[in-house]
Design a protein around this motif. Structure first.
Motif, PDB file in Angstrom:
ATOM      1  N   ALA A 167       0.816  -1.222   0.000  1.00 52.41           N
ATOM      2  CA  ALA A 167       0.000   0.000   0.000  1.00 52.41           C
ATOM      3  C   ALA A 167       0.846   1.266   0.000  1.00 52.41           C
ATOM      4  O   ALA A 167       0.558   2.217  -0.720  1.00 52.41           O
ATOM      5  CB  ALA A 167      -0.937  -0.003   1.212  1.00 52.41           C
ATOM      6  N   TYR A 168       1.899   1.292   0.817  1.00 54.23           N
ATOM      7  CA  TYR A 168       2.653   2.531   1.030  1.00 54.23           C
ATOM      8  C   TYR A 168       4.128   2.427   0.619  1.00 54.23           C
ATOM      9  O   TYR A 168       4.857   3.421   0.708  1.00 54.23           O
ATOM     10  CB  TYR A 168       2.655   2.912   2.519  1.00 54.23           C
ATOM     11  N   GLY A 169       4.596   1.239   0.291  1.00 48.81           N
ATOM     12  CA  GLY A 169       6.026   1.068   0.031  1.00 48.81           C
ATOM     13  C   GLY A 169       6.860   1.075   1.297  1.00 48.81           C
ATOM     14  O   GLY A 169       8.058   1.328   1.256  1.00 48.81           O
ATOM     15  N   ILE A 170       6.233   0.790   2.440  1.00 50.35           N
ATOM     16  CA  ILE A 170       6.957   0.770   3.720  1.00 50.35           C
ATOM     17  C   ILE A 170       7.176  -0.683   4.142  1.00 50.35           C
ATOM     18  O   ILE A 170       6.209  -1.420   4.359  1.00 50.35           O
ATOM     19  CB  ILE A 170       6.179   1.547   4.802  1.00 50.35           C
ATOM     20  N   PRO A 171       8.444  -1.109   4.247  1.00 51.43           N
ATOM     21  CA  PRO A 171       8.723  -2.513   4.567  1.00 51.43           C
ATOM     22  C   PRO A 171       8.426  -2.831   6.034  1.00 51.43           C
ATOM     23  O   PRO A 171       8.340  -1.920   6.861  1.00 51.43           O
ATOM     24  CB  PRO A 171      10.219  -2.642   4.277  1.00 51.43           C
ATOM     25  N   PRO A 172       8.257  -4.117   6.351  1.00 49.86           N
ATOM     26  CA  PRO A 172       7.878  -4.531   7.718  1.00 49.86           C
ATOM     27  C   PRO A 172       8.771  -3.940   8.800  1.00 49.86           C
ATOM     28  O   PRO A 172       8.281  -3.587   9.871  1.00 49.86           O
ATOM     29  CB  PRO A 172       8.037  -6.065   7.682  1.00 49.86           C
ATOM     30  N   GLU A 173      10.072  -3.838   8.513  1.00 50.71           N
ATOM     31  CA  GLU A 173      10.996  -3.374   9.555  1.00 50.71           C
ATOM     32  C   GLU A 173      10.873  -1.878   9.802  1.00 50.71           C
ATOM     33  O   GLU A 173      11.524  -1.352  10.699  1.00 50.71           O
ATOM     34  CB  GLU A 173      12.441  -3.764   9.216  1.00 50.71           C
ATOM     35  N   GLN A 174      10.039  -1.179   9.047  1.00 45.89           N
ATOM     36  CA  GLN A 174       9.824   0.236   9.290  1.00 45.89           C
ATOM     37  C   GLN A 174       8.392   0.512   9.777  1.00 45.89           C
ATOM     38  O   GLN A 174       7.861   1.589   9.577  1.00 45.89           O
ATOM     39  CB  GLN A 174      10.195   1.040   8.043  1.00 45.89           C
ATOM     40  N   VAL A 175       7.819  -0.516  10.399  1.00 40.94           N
ATOM     41  CA  VAL A 175       6.485  -0.379  10.976  1.00 40.94           C
ATOM     42  C   VAL A 175       6.599  -0.475  12.499  1.00 40.94           C
ATOM     43  O   VAL A 175       6.973  -1.516  13.042  1.00 40.94           O
ATOM     44  CB  VAL A 175       5.542  -1.488  10.464  1.00 40.94           C
ATOM     45  N   VAL A 176       6.295   0.627  13.183  1.00 40.31           N
ATOM     46  CA  VAL A 176       6.306   0.666  14.641  1.00 40.31           C
ATOM     47  C   VAL A 176       4.851   0.809  15.083  1.00 40.31           C
ATOM     48  O   VAL A 176       4.103   1.589  14.502  1.00 40.31           O
ATOM     49  CB  VAL A 176       7.145   1.871  15.134  1.00 40.31           C
TER      50      VAL A 176
END
Lengths: 341, 341
Positions: free
Chosen positions: B210-219
């Protein structure tokens, strides 16, 4: 803090009282015939070759084991894997130095254990208080400041403190072959992480320069913190309370929480890394599992199954049974520390 | 879970019982005159210009506000900032659907609150049990599986569930202008993070696409997990126990723990983001602080100071007082959702 872990720490701390007097004599190995290439401090052999083979397998597009770059996650333990950990964990050395540094502001410590014994230089008596004593030392030296103040304290210590055997700064006692390995992996699209039992905020101030690993790729143990406004200025205070211990079964839990992807490459050196190695190995597709085996009493230290610090016993059996890559420090590393000439 | 937060959640949940019948009618705005360039769904104006000016200031080498790329950390709230959050938090919709899906395996729920009322479709009665009821719903629907099983459950739900007003899949209800902003920042060397009150493992399965944000950048918020061997196979089990709520003063704490650098760019939409915005703003050097103001009852929803979901009150005062960038959805966004033509 779980009692068994505290017990391990205490055993380790006590052991080093003896280790100071009995451990192997440090000596530089003047390897003059250094190799070339990305892993030039590694001797040719199975360990080096298995790393190169693995990296090729997962990074050559079209190959059957190809892994897209964003999924090339590599995790490394720190103590005993990326830097030395003898005669006692370097973070414990920091805590002991910090007690001395703080003592003038804490006159009551003169009559209060475990600080009184510590200040007299009697580590063994200080730690006789067991778990409670160790927690008191850690909390007194790691909490009570803002995160920014603590960062400065760590930087200052790292810039001045010297290792008792080598006389080198602690951040010089990193393993040159592992620094090259980290660089080699990144050059091949890997994202390199530290996953350590050490404190996150003890590592972040210096690991970027030492290993090329940025703060956001450092996973470790934490104490609780609290956001507050101090004279209208936002600060984060470090509280004297354990948040998470990133060791043993804590490592896969933290990998899942912080990274959210299962690594395809993991390197450790002790039974504290075993769950992380098992978790990594259990994923589908190609995996690399490596162990640093401390076999070099000349250039570093030799210890494994019986050591209280960095015990390598069950994970060594796993390594033999499961075909993991055991790196024999004495045989596989041409050079250990960067300062060796 | 802190009582005040639970209270907010319950207030929000109760509010949406009414919201289902009274909230604004969803309608697509057929903007045919879309712009071009990296922020083409933004109308020209102060908000768009302030983003562009800031990015130039920090990324042009040699400029007085230049920030090296590794320090260009941008953090975004999710609910109400990157995707919609009305008439109720989408993760709560997931939990309610999950109760229905699990009911056949849990026959005892027929006679047990809050599940009995929920299964009869009476959300208000279900949540009359207050904090205890909500925690029971969350734990019954988010725990008790392995992390891999839970990921599949989220993926399946996201692929099939439909928003009650738009009839769209929830992951289609992301804000096109924010997707463009994320992309624009990354193109200029920023690392983009989500810092959300939502569950980390509820977000990771779909935010990369959806956003191009990988799992390791999800807090985000977490429940406790446990590593174990199940028939010899390592798994991570999700436990029915809150680990961390990533909201309000939890946000800077989590930023410090997970990222370890202070962001230079932060975007939120509610008072739950206020501490994150204050923490970001308080760093030295150039900073960008943005707020999505929900002003568009036609294309989305209009709400702020009085809303129980996504209340924007104190942070709106801060924005006006401190010169933060308030994005007026109605005025500043040419297009809201990607599915609008």
């Amino acid at each position: 803090m779980k009692s068994s872990r505290i017990h391990n720490l205490i055993t380790a701390a006590l052991a080093c009282v003896l280790a100071f007097t009995t451990s192997a004599v440090e000596g530089a190995d003047p390897s003059t015939a250094l190799g070339t290439g990305p892993l030039r401090s590694w001797n040719d052999g199975k360990a080096k070759q298995s790393v190169i083979d693995f990296v090729k397998r997962v990074s050559v597009k079209g190959g059957k084991d190809f892994v897209p770059a964003p999924e090339r996650i590599a995790v490394f333990d720190n103590d005993g894997t990326l830097w030395a950990e003898q005669p006692l964990y370097f973070q414990l050395a920091f805590a002991l130095d910090r007690v001395k540094a703080l003592a003038p502001q804490r006159p009551e410590w003169k009559d209060k254990e475990p600080f009184a014994s510590l200040l007299k230089g009697d580590l063994k008596a200080a730690l006789a208080g067991g778990e409670k004593a160790l927690v008191e030392i850690v909390m007194a030296t790691h909490a009570g400041t803002t995160t920014e103040e603590f960062e400065r304290v760590v930087r200052d210590w790292m810039a001045t403190a010297k290792h008792p055997k080598t006389g080198r700064r602690y951040n010089e006692m990193i393993y040159q072959p592992m620094v090259e390995l980290l660089r080699y992996l990144r050059a091949n699209g890997f994202k390199t992480y530290i996953v350590s039992g050490g404190g996150v905020e003890f590592m972040r101030p210096w690991v970027e320069k030492a290993y090329g690993i940025p703060p956001e790729q450092v996973v470790g143990s934490t104490i609780k913190t609290k956001f507050e406004l101090r004279d209208g200025k936002p600060v984060i205070m470090r509280l004297p309370e354990v948040d998470f211990i990133d060791d043993k079964e804590g490592k896969p839990v933290a990998i899942n929480k912080f990274i959210g992807r299962r690594p395809i490459f993991a390197f450790g050196n002790s039974d504290g890394d075993r769950e992380m190695l098992l978790w990594t190995a259990a994923g589908g597709g190609a995996r690399f599992i490596g162990i640093v085996h401390h076999t070099d009493a000349e250039r570093e230290w030799a210890y494994d199954r019986k050591s209280s610090i960095g015990r390598l016993d069950k994970a060594l059996d796993d390594a033999h049974g499961k075909g993991w890559t055991v790196t024999d420090m004495k045989k596989d590393w041409k050079q250990v520390f960067p300062f060796e000439k």
